[in-house]
Scaffold this motif. Structure first.
Motif, PDB file in Angstrom:
ATOM      1  N   ARG A  43      42.712   3.433  39.928  1.00 51.34           N
ATOM      2  CA  ARG A  43      44.112   3.252  40.319  1.00 51.34           C
ATOM      3  C   ARG A  43      45.009   4.318  39.689  1.00 51.34           C
ATOM      4  NH1 ARG A  43      44.994  -1.969  42.699  1.00 51.34           N
ATOM      5  NH2 ARG A  43      43.288  -2.064  44.195  1.00 51.34           N
ATOM      6  N   GLN A  44      44.595   4.857  38.545  1.00 50.64           N
ATOM      7  CA  GLN A  44      45.355   5.938  37.928  1.00 50.64           C
ATOM      8  C   GLN A  44      45.086   7.261  38.649  1.00 50.64           C
ATOM      9  OE1 GLN A  44      43.917   3.361  35.807  1.00 50.64           O
ATOM     10  NE2 GLN A  44      46.045   2.664  36.040  1.00 50.64           N
ATOM     11  N   TYR A  47      47.049   7.279  41.809  1.00 50.41           N
ATOM     12  CA  TYR A  47      48.490   7.421  41.602  1.00 50.41           C
ATOM     13  C   TYR A  47      48.876   8.837  41.172  1.00 50.41           C
ATOM     14  CZ  TYR A  47      53.166   6.394  39.666  1.00 50.41           C
ATOM     15  OH  TYR A  47      54.511   6.388  39.381  1.00 50.41           O
ATOM     16  N   PHE A  48      48.065   9.445  40.310  1.00 49.79           N
ATOM     17  CA  PHE A  48      48.451  10.727  39.717  1.00 49.79           C
ATOM     18  C   PHE A  48      47.885  11.946  40.435  1.00 49.79           C
ATOM     19  CE2 PHE A  48      48.989   7.907  35.945  1.00 49.79           C
ATOM     20  CZ  PHE A  48      50.334   8.171  35.719  1.00 49.79           C
ATOM     21  N   ASN A 253      44.951  -1.488  32.407  1.00 53.65           N
ATOM     22  CA  ASN A 253      45.286  -0.519  33.447  1.00 53.65           C
ATOM     23  C   ASN A 253      44.715  -0.905  34.799  1.00 53.65           C
ATOM     24  OD1 ASN A 253      42.782   0.356  31.914  1.00 53.65           O
ATOM     25  ND2 ASN A 253      42.612   1.647  33.727  1.00 53.65           N
ATOM     26  N   PRO A 257      48.333  -1.794  37.107  1.00 50.93           N
ATOM     27  CA  PRO A 257      48.630  -0.368  37.299  1.00 50.93           C
ATOM     28  C   PRO A 257      50.067  -0.142  37.753  1.00 50.93           C
ATOM     29  CG  PRO A 257      47.277  -1.201  39.096  1.00 50.93           C
ATOM     30  CD  PRO A 257      47.303  -2.266  38.046  1.00 50.93           C
ATOM     31  N   ASN A 261      51.081   2.714  35.225  1.00 51.92           N
ATOM     32  CA  ASN A 261      51.169   4.077  35.757  1.00 51.92           C
ATOM     33  C   ASN A 261      52.548   4.699  35.533  1.00 51.92           C
ATOM     34  OD1 ASN A 261      48.513   3.885  36.529  1.00 51.92           O
ATOM     35  ND2 ASN A 261      48.940   3.540  38.698  1.00 51.92           N
ATOM     36  N   GLU A 265      53.451   7.975  33.211  1.00 44.83           N
ATOM     37  CA  GLU A 265      54.192   9.106  33.794  1.00 44.83           C
ATOM     38  C   GLU A 265      55.454   9.414  32.994  1.00 44.83           C
ATOM     39  OE1 GLU A 265      55.467  10.681  38.207  1.00 44.83           O
ATOM     40  OE2 GLU A 265      55.265   8.523  37.886  1.00 44.83           O
TER      41      GLU A 265
END
Length: 275
Positions: A43-44, A47-48, A253, A257, A261, A265
């Motif tokens: 999920r990280q 997202y990133f 996490n 998330p 997240n 960030e």
């Protein structure tokens, strides 16, 4: 993400890195906890992707990074990580370690104190000797026996329930644990080795100073050992900010998330470029 490998004296490490490392972008290094693997940060990564350069691995002895001789210590693990990052020309990354990944991060900073732009601990704890009692260290060294006596079906059930609170988090943890379903004995050895390695690193009584901006994250429902207690004491003694995550367990996490997240960030944006 591109899967790559790195040869060591004990076996081959599999890791994943952004298809192209873009100069000028910050790099996030995600290190999963004991018996978990790179999927812990799916999920990280989702997202990133595109915002930062990304790196994660199956830690030595885990999932794809098998077979692997379980004779290494925490400092070996940190050294291999440093060597891999050098191969990829990754400099001054932000290291985000969950549970055992957070301990690897602290060992990394002990060996290479000027190599990180920032450190985020997720449901981990301090490596400094002053935080842990003698009996707790002795108990860590005996964990393999407990895992060996635990019937696999019960271990799978309790391992899933004990680390995650959400449907997604539990499903993912089950999938990661099932990587070892064909050899529960190896799972016990892997877990036992991890805890012994941790105990030995604490007994070494090194400074384990954190020389870069840092942040502690912990799930409010973390039931893994004394993680919540250690994090509260860690922030109290060190002054490192602690963010407690509502509704999240030990694998915070994966549980939340949506909260974690943006927290990551915000931290990266506040400290990128050596701010």
């Amino acid at each position: 993400m591109t899967e790559k490998t790195y040869n060591t004296k004990c076996g081959v490490i599999h890791y994943w890195v952004s298809d192209e490392i873009e100069k000028g972008k910050e790099t996030l290094v995600f290190l999963p906890g004991l018996t978990a693997d790179h999927r812990l940060f799916d999920r990280q990564v989702e997202y990133f992707s595109g915002k930062y350069n990304l790196f994660t691995w199956d830690a030595p002895g885990h999932n794809m990074s098998r077979p692997f001789e379980l004779s290494f210590d925490l400092m070996d693990k940190a050294c291999w990580l440093f060597e891999i990052l050098a191969v990829e020309d990754i400099r001054k990354p932000f290291l985000i370690g969950q549970s055992m990944g957070g301990y690897v991060g602290q060992a990394f900073m002990q060996l290479f104190p000027d190599s990180l732009s920032g450190f985020i601990s997720i449901d981990s704890a301090p490596l400094k000797r002053e935080y842990m009692k003698d009996w707790e260290i002795k108990a860590l060294k005996k964990c393999e026996l407990m895992y060996r006596w635990y019937p696999w079906k019960l271990l799978l059930r309790d391992g899933v329930r004990g680390t995650a609170e959400t449907e997604y988090g539990r499903k993912l943890m089950r999938e990661m644990m099932m990587s070892y379903a064909d050899d529960p004995g190896y799972y016990a050895r892997l877990a036992g080795h991890g805890y012994r390695m941790l105990a030995e690193a604490i007994e070494a009584d090194l400074s384990y100073e954190i020389y870069c901006p840092a942040l502690l994250i912990c799930g409010e429902k973390d039931k893994a050992g004394e993680a919540k207690k250690y994090n509260k004491e860690w922030t109290k003694r060190s002054g490192i900010p602690l963010v407690m995550i509502k509704g999240a367990g030990h694998n915070a996490n994966t549980d939340r998330p949506d909260i974690i997240n943006p927290v990551i960030e915000e931290f990266v944006e506040a400290h990128k470029g050596g701010k």
